[in-house]
Design an enzyme around this catalytic site. Structure first.
Site, mmCIF file in Angstrom:
data_model
loop_
_atom_site.group_PDB
_atom_site.id
_atom_site.type_symbol
_atom_site.label_atom_id
_atom_site.label_comp_id
_atom_site.label_asym_id
_atom_site.label_seq_id
_atom_site.Cartn_x
_atom_site.Cartn_y
_atom_site.Cartn_z
ATOM 1 N N GLU A 21 6.390 -5.760 8.396
ATOM 2 C CA GLU A 21 5.710 -5.188 7.223
ATOM 3 C C GLU A 21 6.157 -3.746 6.996
ATOM 4 O O GLU A 21 5.353 -2.822 7.065
ATOM 5 C CB GLU A 21 4.191 -5.220 7.441
ATOM 6 C CG GLU A 21 3.616 -6.592 7.667
ATOM 7 C CD GLU A 21 2.186 -6.539 8.225
ATOM 8 O OE1 GLU A 21 1.634 -5.437 8.393
ATOM 9 O OE2 GLU A 21 1.640 -7.615 8.510
ATOM 10 N N HIS A 59 0.765 -3.630 14.815
ATOM 11 C CA HIS A 59 1.382 -2.477 14.143
ATOM 12 C C HIS A 59 1.419 -1.349 15.162
ATOM 13 O O HIS A 59 0.378 -0.976 15.696
ATOM 14 C CB HIS A 59 0.564 -2.079 12.905
ATOM 15 C CG HIS A 59 1.311 -1.156 11.985
ATOM 16 N ND1 HIS A 59 1.807 0.056 12.393
ATOM 17 C CD2 HIS A 59 1.646 -1.280 10.684
ATOM 18 C CE1 HIS A 59 2.428 0.642 11.372
ATOM 19 N NE2 HIS A 59 2.347 -0.151 10.322
ATOM 20 N N LYS A 96 0.820 -1.214 0.000
ATOM 21 C CA LYS A 96 0.000 0.000 0.000
ATOM 22 C C LYS A 96 0.855 1.264 0.000
ATOM 23 O O LYS A 96 0.413 2.327 -0.410
ATOM 24 C CB LYS A 96 -0.931 0.026 1.212
ATOM 25 C CG LYS A 96 -0.214 0.118 2.539
ATOM 26 C CD LYS A 96 -1.158 0.332 3.696
ATOM 27 C CE LYS A 96 -1.924 -0.891 4.066
ATOM 28 N NZ LYS A 96 -1.094 -2.019 4.602
HETATM 29 C C1 LIG Z 1 -1.163 -3.538 8.107
HETATM 30 C C2 LIG Z 1 -0.088 -2.562 7.772
HETATM 31 N N1 LIG Z 1 1.158 -3.031 7.621
HETATM 32 C C3 LIG Z 1 2.193 -2.228 7.295
HETATM 33 C C4 LIG Z 1 1.980 -0.871 7.085
HETATM 34 C C5 LIG Z 1 3.180 -0.018 6.722
HETATM 35 O O1 LIG Z 1 3.538 0.720 7.818
HETATM 36 P P1 LIG Z 1 4.845 1.665 7.806
HETATM 37 O O2 LIG Z 1 4.744 2.498 6.581
HETATM 38 O O3 LIG Z 1 4.744 2.421 9.076
HETATM 39 O O4 LIG Z 1 6.029 0.782 7.780
HETATM 40 C C6 LIG Z 1 0.701 -0.327 7.265
HETATM 41 C C7 LIG Z 1 0.482 1.113 7.062
HETATM 42 O O5 LIG Z 1 -0.617 1.622 7.111
HETATM 43 C C8 LIG Z 1 -0.365 -1.202 7.617
HETATM 44 O O6 LIG Z 1 -1.605 -0.746 7.768
#
Ligand SMILES: Cc1ncc(COP(=O)(O)O)c(C=O)c1O
Length: 371
Positions: free
Chosen positions: A298, A221, A93
């Site tokens: 992640e 998270h 994403k």
């Molecule tokens: C389920 C999940 N995993 C990973 C991420 C990525 O997080 P970050 O950009 O803080 O590493 C997000 C971000 O919204 C998320 O919702």
């Protein structure tokens, strides 16, 4: 975080690290037009400036974004060096540009997908389903069926309702129970929306067992751009409790997912190395390696924030009189909250633009950073 605007000839730059050389060979020659190789001694920043010059000379004013693919490879290396016991599953994403995904697939990362579209994109690159986690605890039934048909087994959940859906549409899934965390200090908290409380976990684990579902671990998270590395310590300790509860309920708990939350830059807030040290200590305490638990993460922002540069044009400006009689200049850009900067209103981080090309001399009041 924004994805690049697919403007012809401006999606990726590369100084050709070894990994990218390999990709080039696999892809065949010539380079696709959206990949731009850096010239000898040229930095990605210089390339952005050159590109802006070229486009504006040809009367092309559309905004574009460049991703420095060599830098992406370096970020991956930095992650693996600081946390060798953790396998990164890149959060699609964050930026789903095809070349970003191709480079990461070639580097061997796993992928965190949040929807069927993201699953299709990653599977379409030939990534094995075992390298994917469908990490959205609230999924449409049709997307769950898609994951089941394509062999994506690792899914997250945080409610009884989701368990019922998974039992019906993907009974062979391997589930991670997502826990709520203390994320109030993060730039982008997520736990008001996602995550079960520790108190609710016992019931969810027995419900899963009674539905014949396999829970294989826990996830969390700490919120994006986490400002308090100790949030990881607490969340990892909570996961240890969930593992004990899960084993008590008869589940084979073998996978811990520590999510995202790592810093994208070193500008402010905790440094990545410091965070990695705190995480490593917590893992050694609660999930020592000899227990054989697979640990994944992640990361999104960590991989992409310093990799991408957005180039925009000021397409209009307007002078407005303030109530006290002073004059304010308003600038209008051709990219904004409805495009690449769509998270801007949720993240109170000032964005300071770098002015690279000026038509005519700057007025004194125009030399300050844009709001
Ligand atoms: C389920 C999940 N995993 C990973 C991420 C990525 O997080 P970050 O950009 O803080 O590493 C997000 C971000 O919204 C998320 O919702």
């Amino acid at each position: 975080m924004p994805g690049p605007h697919p403007v012809e000839g401006s999606v990726g730059v590369s100084g050709m690290s070894t990994c990218l050389e390999g990709l080039k060979e696999a892809h065949g020659r010539p380079w696709p037009k959206e990949l731009i190789a850096l010239g000898p001694e040229e930095s990605a920043q210089q390339m952005v400036l050159r590109r802006i010059q070229e486009l504006s000379d040809s009367d092309q004013q559309d905004p574009f974004m460049l991703a420095d693919l060599d830098m992406l490879a370096s970020r991956h290396q930095a992650f693996c060096q600081a946390l060798p016991q953790v396998s990164p599953f890149y959060a699609v994403k964050c930026n789903s540009s095809p070349w970003v995904l191709r480079v990461l697939a070639a580097l061997g990362t796993g992928f965190d997908c949040a929807s069927q579209v993201e699953l299709e994109q990653v599977l379409g690159l030939g990534v094995a389903p075992s390298r994917i986690i469908y990490a959205n605890p609230c999924k449409p039934a049709s997307h769950i069926r898609y994951a089941a048909r394509h062999g994506v087994q690792l899914l997250t959940f945080n409610s009884e309702e989701e368990l019922t859906k998974v039992a019906q549409h993907h009974p062979g899934a391997r589930l991670l129970l997502r826990l709520r965390t203390q994320d109030s200090q993060s730039t982008f908290p997520l736990s008001t929306k996602f995550g079960a409380s520790l108190e609710a976990c016992g019931h969810l684990l027995t419900s899963a067992r009674d539905l014949g579902l396999a829970v294989v671990g826990a996830s969390f998270h700490v919120g994006s751009n986490c400002q308090t590395p100790q949030s990881f310590t607490q969340a990892i300790a909570d996961c240890r409790c969930v593992f004990e509860m899960g084993r008590g309920a008869g589940h084979d708990m073998s996978c811990l997912d520590i999510g995202g939350g790592f810093p994208g830059t070193e500008d402010s807030g905790p440094k990545f190395e410091e965070m990695a040290r705190v995480i490593s200590a917590a893992l050694a305490q609660d999930f020592p390696e000899e227990r054989g638990v697979k640990v994944i993460a992640e990361p999104g922002r960590f991989y992409m924030e310093s990799v991408c540069t957005a180039a925009v044009n000021i397409i209009a400006k307007k002078a407005v009189l303030e109530p006290g009689g002073s004059q304010k200049l308003m600038y209008y850009l051709n990219d904004g909250h409805y495009g690449s900067f769509r998270l801007g209103h949720r993240e109170p981080v000032p964005r300071v633009p770098i002015v690279v090309k000026v038509r005519g001399p700057l007025q004194p009041q125009e030399s300050s950073p844009l709001p």
